[in-house]
Design an enzyme around this catalytic site. Structure first.
Site, mmCIF file in Angstrom:
data_model
loop_
_atom_site.group_PDB
_atom_site.id
_atom_site.type_symbol
_atom_site.label_atom_id
_atom_site.label_comp_id
_atom_site.label_asym_id
_atom_site.label_seq_id
_atom_site.Cartn_x
_atom_site.Cartn_y
_atom_site.Cartn_z
ATOM 1 N N GLU A 98 52.158 41.911 49.416
ATOM 2 C CA GLU A 98 51.077 42.779 49.895
ATOM 3 C C GLU A 98 51.131 42.993 51.410
ATOM 4 O OE1 GLU A 98 46.200 43.294 49.753
ATOM 5 O OE2 GLU A 98 47.090 41.337 49.379
ATOM 6 N N LYS A 151 51.742 45.264 46.191
ATOM 7 C CA LYS A 151 50.352 45.669 46.359
ATOM 8 C C LYS A 151 50.243 46.385 47.693
ATOM 9 C CE LYS A 151 45.548 44.124 46.251
ATOM 10 N NZ LYS A 151 44.592 43.075 45.826
#
Length: 293
Positions: free
Chosen positions: A175, A212
């Site tokens: 992420e 993500k």
């Protein structure tokens, strides 16, 4: 637990990943939005107890099912908690059919070169070894500027951690968030896409990851990432957008599904009756599900 079943659900399941991983830094704000003020608890233990009650209420809600929620990200402390006599990760998979993930980062360094790297993660090997019932991990960095050196460093660090997670038999969610308020958001996303592709190409057979990412300014910018053979799924963070905004923007990206935190809990309150709480949560789940499929 069948890793093959869980992998299939994450690869092909229709729905989204709920981010229930509020940590020590984000918990006070999440609780305040939920109607629990700082004066309502007098210690970290009481604070974490309140956020666990909120998480349990969400997980137990009728609308929180695998039909729309295919995965959930948990905070490390949550692994020791129980719902109806089962550890939370076990309850999610065994009862709800929802794949559990674990947030493993320990927060962010100060900004350098327009980015915030992850702080060191002491004891990571032990954490991974003891994460019973957990399919994968999630680790977050933040990008504020379109600084090529900074973005390259963030991505390299993310993939270094990802390799350790893969070595422990788990699937990492990488992420590198791009700040939605950045004046160079689109430019930063272009650089990020190139750096992620470069690092994906260096992974070997079986070294699979999830990504993500902030919903990009240019719709479908990350399609090439979603199509990469080392990528199981690309999911989107809400990044401070309202539920409505996040869902509208996500709907323009056909190969991303949601992994929302604040947008999932928008409008929820401790003071609501169970009926009102379930209705508000169900409405958010429906919106996020529609945007994800």
């Amino acid at each position: 637990m069948s890793k093959a079943e869980q992998r299939a659900q994450m690869s092909n399941g229709a729905g989204f990943i709920a981010a229930l991983d509020q940590s020590g830094g984000s918990t006070p704000k999440a609780l305040a939005l939920y109607g629990v003020e700082a004066s309502d608890y007098s210690s970290d233990a009481e604070m974490f107890g309140e956020i666990q009650k909120m998480r349990a209420r969400i997980i137990l809600a009728d609308g929180f099912t695998k039909d729309k929620v295919i995965g959930a990200i948990l905070f490390e402390r949550t692994l020791a908690e129980e719902i109806q006599g089962r550890k939370v990760a076990d309850y999610l998979w065994s009862v709800k059919g929802i794949v559990p993930f674990l947030k493993i980062d320990k927060g962010l360094e100060e900004q350098v070169d327009g980015v915030q790297m992850m702080k060191p993660i002491p004891g990571l090997a032990e954490t991974l070894a003891n994460a019973d019932g957990v399919f994968g991990t999630k680790e977050r960095s933040v990008i504020h500027e379109a600084n090529a050196d900074g973005i390259a460093a963030v991505v390299a660090q993310q993939f270094d951690v990802a390799r350790e997670v893969i070595g422990a038999g788990m699937v990492p969610i990488i992420e590198p968030e791009v700040n939605i308020h950045s004046g160079a958001k689109a430019e930063a996303e272009d650089i990020l896409r190139v750096e992620i592709l470069k690092n994906l190409d260096q992974l070997g057979e079986g070294q699979d990851v999830m990504l993500k990412l902030t919903i990009p300014n240019a719709p479908n910018l990350y399609d090439a990432l979603a199509d990469h053979p080392r990528v199981i799924r690309v999911v989107a963070l809400s990044g401070g957008y309202s539920t409505e905004q996040a869902c509208d923007l996500l709907g323009q990206n056909g190969k991303m599904i949601a992994s929302f935190s604040r947008a999932l809990t928008e409008g929820l309150s401790k003071q609501q009756s169970d009926g009102d709480f379930n209705a508000a949560l169900g409405g958010n789940i429906d919106k996020i599900f529609r945007a994800s499929v």
